[in-house]
Design a protein around this motif. Structure first.
Motif, mmCIF file in Angstrom:
data_model
loop_
_atom_site.group_PDB
_atom_site.id
_atom_site.type_symbol
_atom_site.label_atom_id
_atom_site.label_comp_id
_atom_site.label_asym_id
_atom_site.label_seq_id
_atom_site.Cartn_x
_atom_site.Cartn_y
_atom_site.Cartn_z
ATOM 1 N N ALA A 33 23.731 84.088 11.993
ATOM 2 C CA ALA A 33 24.846 83.135 12.380
ATOM 3 C C ALA A 33 25.203 83.403 13.916
ATOM 4 O O ALA A 33 25.662 82.527 14.796
ATOM 5 N N ASN A 34 25.032 84.925 14.313
ATOM 6 C CA ASN A 34 25.343 85.040 15.732
ATOM 7 C C ASN A 34 24.427 84.165 16.714
ATOM 8 O O ASN A 34 25.059 84.116 18.019
ATOM 9 N N ALA A 35 23.346 83.886 16.457
ATOM 10 C CA ALA A 35 22.454 83.000 17.101
ATOM 11 C C ALA A 35 23.250 81.890 17.740
ATOM 12 O O ALA A 35 22.778 81.227 18.663
ATOM 13 N N LEU A 36 24.106 81.135 16.592
ATOM 14 C CA LEU A 36 24.955 79.884 17.227
ATOM 15 C C LEU A 36 26.155 80.438 17.998
ATOM 16 O O LEU A 36 26.701 79.825 18.898
ATOM 17 N N ALA A 37 26.821 81.635 17.380
ATOM 18 C CA ALA A 37 27.975 81.824 17.904
ATOM 19 C C ALA A 37 27.889 82.450 19.418
ATOM 20 O O ALA A 37 28.849 82.057 20.245
ATOM 21 N N ASN A 38 26.911 83.081 19.751
ATOM 22 C CA ASN A 38 26.907 83.501 20.907
ATOM 23 C C ASN A 38 26.899 82.440 22.201
ATOM 24 O O ASN A 38 27.928 82.704 23.168
ATOM 25 N N PRO A 39 26.188 81.513 22.146
ATOM 26 C CA PRO A 39 26.190 80.286 23.198
ATOM 27 C C PRO A 39 27.418 79.460 22.991
ATOM 28 O O PRO A 39 27.845 78.707 23.964
ATOM 29 N N LEU A 40 28.294 79.413 22.313
ATOM 30 C CA LEU A 40 29.461 78.813 21.878
ATOM 31 C C LEU A 40 30.534 79.454 22.535
ATOM 32 O O LEU A 40 31.657 78.728 22.559
ATOM 33 N N ASP A 41 30.524 80.605 22.904
ATOM 34 C CA ASP A 41 31.838 81.523 23.270
ATOM 35 C C ASP A 41 32.185 80.706 24.522
ATOM 36 O O ASP A 41 33.607 80.076 24.756
ATOM 37 N N THR A 42 31.725 80.880 25.654
ATOM 38 C CA THR A 42 32.186 80.434 26.932
ATOM 39 C C THR A 42 32.318 78.875 27.160
ATOM 40 O O THR A 42 33.252 78.516 27.563
ATOM 41 N N PRO A 43 31.485 78.028 26.689
ATOM 42 C CA PRO A 43 31.689 76.756 26.656
ATOM 43 C C PRO A 43 33.001 75.978 26.122
ATOM 44 O O PRO A 43 33.658 75.414 26.352
ATOM 45 N N VAL A 44 33.027 76.646 24.858
ATOM 46 C CA VAL A 44 34.623 76.409 24.169
ATOM 47 C C VAL A 44 35.775 76.851 24.882
ATOM 48 O O VAL A 44 36.673 76.130 24.942
ATOM 49 N N TRP A 45 35.578 77.975 25.567
ATOM 50 C CA TRP A 45 37.036 78.295 26.126
ATOM 51 C C TRP A 45 37.169 77.569 27.390
ATOM 52 O O TRP A 45 38.358 77.421 27.669
ATOM 53 N N LEU A 46 35.894 77.385 28.083
ATOM 54 C CA LEU A 46 36.178 76.572 29.279
ATOM 55 C C LEU A 46 36.547 75.061 28.830
ATOM 56 O O LEU A 46 37.412 74.675 29.738
ATOM 57 N N LEU A 47 35.915 74.458 27.930
ATOM 58 C CA LEU A 47 36.452 73.105 27.736
ATOM 59 C C LEU A 47 37.724 72.982 27.091
ATOM 60 O O LEU A 47 38.547 71.901 27.072
ATOM 61 N N SER A 48 38.465 73.998 26.479
ATOM 62 C CA SER A 48 39.556 74.027 25.948
ATOM 63 C C SER A 48 40.613 74.267 26.986
ATOM 64 O O SER A 48 41.821 74.296 26.714
ATOM 65 N N GLY A 49 40.396 74.779 28.194
ATOM 66 C CA GLY A 49 41.384 75.054 29.206
ATOM 67 C C GLY A 49 42.128 76.344 28.866
ATOM 68 O O GLY A 49 43.233 76.495 29.086
ATOM 69 N N LEU A 50 41.486 77.378 28.238
ATOM 70 C CA LEU A 50 42.134 78.544 27.889
ATOM 71 C C LEU A 50 42.657 79.189 28.945
ATOM 72 O O LEU A 50 43.495 80.115 29.144
ATOM 73 N N LEU A 51 41.931 79.426 29.998
ATOM 74 C CA LEU A 51 41.998 80.084 31.368
ATOM 75 C C LEU A 51 42.157 79.186 32.443
ATOM 76 O O LEU A 51 42.994 79.267 33.412
ATOM 77 N N VAL A 52 41.442 78.136 32.770
ATOM 78 C CA VAL A 52 41.268 77.269 33.813
ATOM 79 C C VAL A 52 41.712 75.871 33.236
ATOM 80 O O VAL A 52 41.334 75.508 32.286
ATOM 81 N N PRO A 53 42.510 75.037 34.261
ATOM 82 C CA PRO A 53 42.643 73.694 33.516
ATOM 83 C C PRO A 53 41.551 72.823 33.357
ATOM 84 O O PRO A 53 40.448 72.778 34.044
ATOM 85 N N VAL A 54 41.653 71.982 32.270
ATOM 86 C CA VAL A 54 40.525 71.042 32.084
ATOM 87 C C VAL A 54 40.326 70.024 33.109
ATOM 88 O O VAL A 54 39.313 69.775 33.412
ATOM 89 N N THR A 55 41.326 69.838 33.884
ATOM 90 C CA THR A 55 41.178 68.858 35.063
ATOM 91 C C THR A 55 40.368 69.283 36.166
ATOM 92 O O THR A 55 39.944 68.405 36.987
ATOM 93 N N VAL A 56 40.066 70.478 36.286
ATOM 94 C CA VAL A 56 39.026 70.907 37.190
ATOM 95 C C VAL A 56 37.558 70.950 36.730
ATOM 96 O O VAL A 56 36.685 70.893 37.553
ATOM 97 N N LEU A 57 37.281 70.331 35.540
ATOM 98 C CA LEU A 57 35.861 70.440 34.898
ATOM 99 C C LEU A 57 35.529 68.810 35.181
ATOM 100 O O LEU A 57 36.353 67.958 35.561
ATOM 101 N N PRO A 58 34.236 68.537 35.205
ATOM 102 C CA PRO A 58 33.717 67.235 35.548
ATOM 103 C C PRO A 58 34.362 66.388 34.545
ATOM 104 O O PRO A 58 34.833 66.507 33.151
ATOM 105 N N ALA A 59 34.282 65.084 35.139
ATOM 106 C CA ALA A 59 35.332 63.904 34.255
ATOM 107 C C ALA A 59 34.561 63.754 32.810
ATOM 108 O O ALA A 59 35.023 63.344 31.906
#
Length: 257
Positions: A166-192
């Motif tokens: 299961a970690n094979a799927l969990a590892n690559p999902l960590d950074t994309p999800v917190w970026l897309l969720s705006g946990l640290l940086v606003p979603v507005t700075v991401l591509p449209a």
């Protein structure tokens, strides 16, 4: 309803006790959020935005909660497989969704330490002022965001059942999800083109509510959106788990060998 509530409470207590006795879980839960907080504060200071240091600490805490939920959900399923108890959980009278839900909630409960730790770390080490715009709403928004993260983890756990690693799927999902969720940086700075994906994640609205309670803004609408999407993810997880369970039984793919 009483039996379901008791099942969830006992399951959460059991898995929290299990994870707090795991050196790997303790190390990951204690150290990683502090690393996130340190990097976030230095990045915001370097960007000349010292007024948002508290937002940086809170965002780092949310990242720690998400990491705990993501790897905890995948790791729990993997651990059950290694222990030879996954088949027992699947054939138990209780629905599989109610068996996996306490695991994801327990990982979220462990992850809530990250929020307190990162905020205190910022206050003690970097002199970050505790000037929450809505302190009471912050105490409401954090549990809602934790539940939203837990429901996302539950849906992911539905796919983890079929994976040998299961970690094979969990590892690559960590950074994309917190970026897309705006946990640290606003979603507005991401591509449209990423915005529709962000809007479909309950974690986005939970994080927005937490940040609004921290720095100011509308808290109610994001909270309602997080609750609604979290409920939708929970329903989707139940439907997916039903299909996954039937497929796993037919193909006999639960065991390691």
């Amino acid at each position: 309803m009483r039996r379901v509530t008791r099942l969830i409470l006992v399951g959460v207590r059991t898995h929290v006790a299990y994870m707090t006795r795991s050196p790997i879980e303790i190390t990951f839960a204690v150290l990683v959020p502090l690393v996130y907080a340190t990097l976030a504060v230095y990045l915001f200071r370097a960007a000349g935005d010292p007024d948002r240091l508290l937002t940086a600490s809170v965002g780092a805490g949310l990242m720690g909660i998400w990491g705990s939920v993501l790897f905890g959900s995948g790791g729990a399923v993997q651990n059950q497989r290694w222990l030879g108890t996954l088949e027992t959980l699947v054939v138990a009278p209780a629905p599989l969704a109610l068996v996996l839900l306490p695991i994801t909630l327990a990982t979220a409960v462990i992850g809530t330490y990250a929020m307190g730790a990162t905020v205190l770390w910022g206050v003690l080490l970097f002199d970050v002022p505790l000037d929450f715009a809505h302190p009471l709403l912050f105490l409401v928004a954090v549990p809602v965001c934790v539940l939203a993260l837990g429901m996302t983890g539950l849906l992911l756990a539905a796919t983890f059942v079929l994976l040998r690693n299961a970690n094979a799927l969990a590892n690559p999902l960590d950074t994309p999800v917190w970026l897309l969720s705006g946990l640290l940086v606003p979603v507005t700075v991401l591509p449209a083109w990423t915005h529709p994906i962000s809007w479909a994640l309950p974690t986005t609205w939970g994080a927005r509510a937490v940040h609004a309670a921290t720095s100011g803004g509308d808290v109610g609408a994001p909270l309602l959106a997080a609750v609604a999407l979290g409920a939708a993810y929970a329903l989707a997880a139940v439907l997916v788990l039903g299909r996954v369970e039937r497929r796993a039984r037919a193909a006999a793919t639960l065991a390691l060998t």
